[in-house]
Write a protein that holds these residues in place. Structure first.
Motif, short mmCIF file in Angstrom:
data_model
loop_
_atom_site.label_atom_id
_atom_site.label_comp_id
_atom_site.label_asym_id
_atom_site.label_seq_id
_atom_site.Cartn_x
_atom_site.Cartn_y
_atom_site.Cartn_z
N UNK A 85 0.81 -1.22 0.00
CA UNK A 85 0.00 0.00 0.00
C UNK A 85 0.84 1.27 0.00
N UNK A 86 2.09 1.17 0.39
CA UNK A 86 2.90 2.35 0.68
C UNK A 86 4.16 2.38 -0.18
N UNK A 87 4.31 3.47 -0.93
CA UNK A 87 5.43 3.61 -1.86
C UNK A 87 6.01 5.01 -1.72
N UNK A 88 7.33 5.08 -1.50
CA UNK A 88 8.01 6.36 -1.37
C UNK A 88 8.50 6.88 -2.70
N UNK A 89 8.83 8.16 -2.74
CA UNK A 89 9.38 8.79 -3.94
C UNK A 89 10.91 8.74 -3.86
N UNK A 90 11.54 8.25 -4.90
CA UNK A 90 13.00 8.20 -4.89
C UNK A 90 13.60 9.59 -4.87
N UNK B 205 4.45 10.21 -3.43
CA UNK B 205 4.44 9.05 -2.55
C UNK B 205 3.01 8.64 -2.19
N UNK B 206 2.83 7.37 -1.89
CA UNK B 206 1.52 6.82 -1.53
C UNK B 206 1.58 6.26 -0.12
N UNK B 207 0.67 6.72 0.73
CA UNK B 207 0.50 6.15 2.07
C UNK B 207 -0.99 5.92 2.29
N UNK B 208 -1.38 4.67 2.47
CA UNK B 208 -2.78 4.32 2.66
C UNK B 208 -2.91 3.29 3.77
N UNK B 209 -4.05 3.30 4.44
CA UNK B 209 -4.33 2.31 5.48
C UNK B 209 -5.11 1.13 4.92
N UNK B 210 -5.70 1.29 3.74
CA UNK B 210 -6.48 0.25 3.08
C UNK B 210 -6.26 0.38 1.58
N UNK C 282 8.83 9.38 1.99
CA UNK C 282 7.43 9.66 2.29
C UNK C 282 7.17 11.16 2.39
N UNK C 283 7.57 11.89 1.35
CA UNK C 283 7.36 13.33 1.29
C UNK C 283 7.30 13.74 -0.17
N UNK C 284 6.33 14.58 -0.50
CA UNK C 284 6.15 15.06 -1.87
C UNK C 284 5.40 16.39 -1.83
N UNK C 285 5.42 17.10 -2.96
CA UNK C 285 4.79 18.42 -3.04
C UNK C 285 3.95 18.50 -4.31
N UNK C 286 2.77 19.09 -4.18
CA UNK C 286 1.89 19.26 -5.34
C UNK C 286 1.17 20.60 -5.24
#
Length: 367
Positions: free
Chosen positions: A31-36, A51-56, A126-130
């Motif tokens: 479920x969880x993928x960081x940004x290189x 990055x993706x952080x999810x509980x489900x 686990x950090x990104x900007x949009x």
């Protein structure tokens, strides 16, 4: 409203977008993928690299069937909005904001303390900007007639676990707290909250609830697992009080990221070392670097320095062959700076200490 569709061969994957190792770091949870760190091309993180952080698992939501309900004992007139209502009935605003998980750098925190820590094994990604576009949450709450004695506002997700986390009314009413509908000029991707998510500027990522279907407004403090058991600092310096096991995390501290692999491999030739620093609700004022624990020098800040978003920086370095370390120390406009040590907490949160980034420089430049 939501579906947990099952494909003929089994359950759908937890994340919709591609998560190639070329641009993303797989934490192993599904479920969880960081940004290189070495694959960040500009100030904004492209949607496919965010990055993706999810509980489900990411829910599949039909915008035509979706609705947002605002209710609770601190609402005068509960209201329900459809997707088109949000686009057409309220002013749209855009803000550039960084989102960071409170557990970012958890693996490094465990290594620093000589322990393995439970939770998503985040490195530095686990950090990104949009740029987020949507409706001010304040406008929606005012449309529902929020009462003067309101205390907490809690968005609730439509994922399987009903992710939710309350915030105080003043944060919900802030100019830059949004119910976002778009990300970097496109409708929200499924993994990032389609059709609507909250963006809570400068706070931990868990506050920016995705896939929002309901917002509860309460006259009393709201306690849920996301602010009593998880996303809480638990340790000797953080005694429990009531149902809360420690100190709930809200605003994020000053942090930095070097845009190199860990460990990095460089050639013995002039290098432009780049990175980003973030100060939660504040602005970055300065960034210093040190090579091999030597004197501190000022890095050059570039681009935007707005509150709630990271600031980019760089410095020149002509490394000699051998093993080196790069240390970064950022300071914000209130004087907060990165510490040399972060005290123990059970879940490995808020690791913002100065890191010694390992770098190996080849014996000679390649032909």
């Amino acid at each position: 409203m939501t579906t947990t569709d099952t494909a003929a061969a089994g359950a759908l994957p937890g994340v919709v977008k591609p998560t190639s190792a070329e641009v993303m770091e797989d934490t192993g949870t599904g479920l969880d993928f960081g940004t290189r760190a070495d694959r960040m091309p500009g100030h904004l993180t492209p949607n496919d690299r965010f990055f993706v952080r999810s509980h489900s698992p990411t829910p599949r939501i039909d915008a035509e069937e979706w609705s947002l309900r605002i209710d609770g004992d601190a609402v005068g007139s509960p209201v329900t909005f459809g997707y088109d209502d949000l686009w057409r009935a309220f002013p749209l605003v855009s803000v550039t904001r960084t989102i960071e998980c409170a557990g970012n750098r958890r693996v490094l925190f465990g290594q620093q303390h000589g322990q393995r820590i439970a939770g998503t094994p985040w490195g530095r990604g686990a950090v990104s900007t949009a740029e987020w576009t949507g409706v001010r949450l304040r406008d929606l709450l005012e449309a529902a007639g929020v009462t003067a004695d309101a205390h907490d506002v809690m968005p609730v997700a439509l994922d399987e676990c009903g992710a939710r986390r309350p915030m105080p009314l003043d944060k919900a009413m802030a100019d830059d707290t949004l119910l976002a509908l778009a990300m970097n000029g496109e409708p929200l991707p499924p993994d990032h909250g389609f059709p609507a998510r909250v963006v809570v500027s400068g706070w931990l990522g868990a506050a920016s609830i995705k896939w929002v279907g309901r917002i509860e407004v309460s006259r009393r403090p709201i306690h849920v697992p996301w602010n009593t058991e998880d996303y809480v600092l638990i340790g000797p310096d953080h005694p429990a009080h009531g149902p809360v096991l420690g100190t709930p995390i809200n605003e994020l501290p000053v942090t930095s990221l070097v845009e190199l692999d860990w460990p990095a491999h460089l050639k013995p030739e002039p290098q432009l070392v780049r990175g980003r620093s973030f100060a939660g609700e504040q602005r970055i004022a300065s960034v210093a670097y040190s090579i091999d624990r030597g004197p501190w020098h000022e890095a050059r800040l570039t681009g935007s320095r707005e509150a709630g978003a990271w600031t980019r920086w760089h410095f020149d370095w002509h490394p000699a062959p051998g093993d080196h370390t790069i240390s970064i120390r950022a300071t914000d406009d209130t004087g907060r700076t990165q510490p040399s040590h972060v005290p123990w907490n059970r879940l490995g949160y808020l690791n913002n200490q100065i890191l010694e980034h390992p770098v190996r420089v080849a014996a000679e430049a390649s032909a």
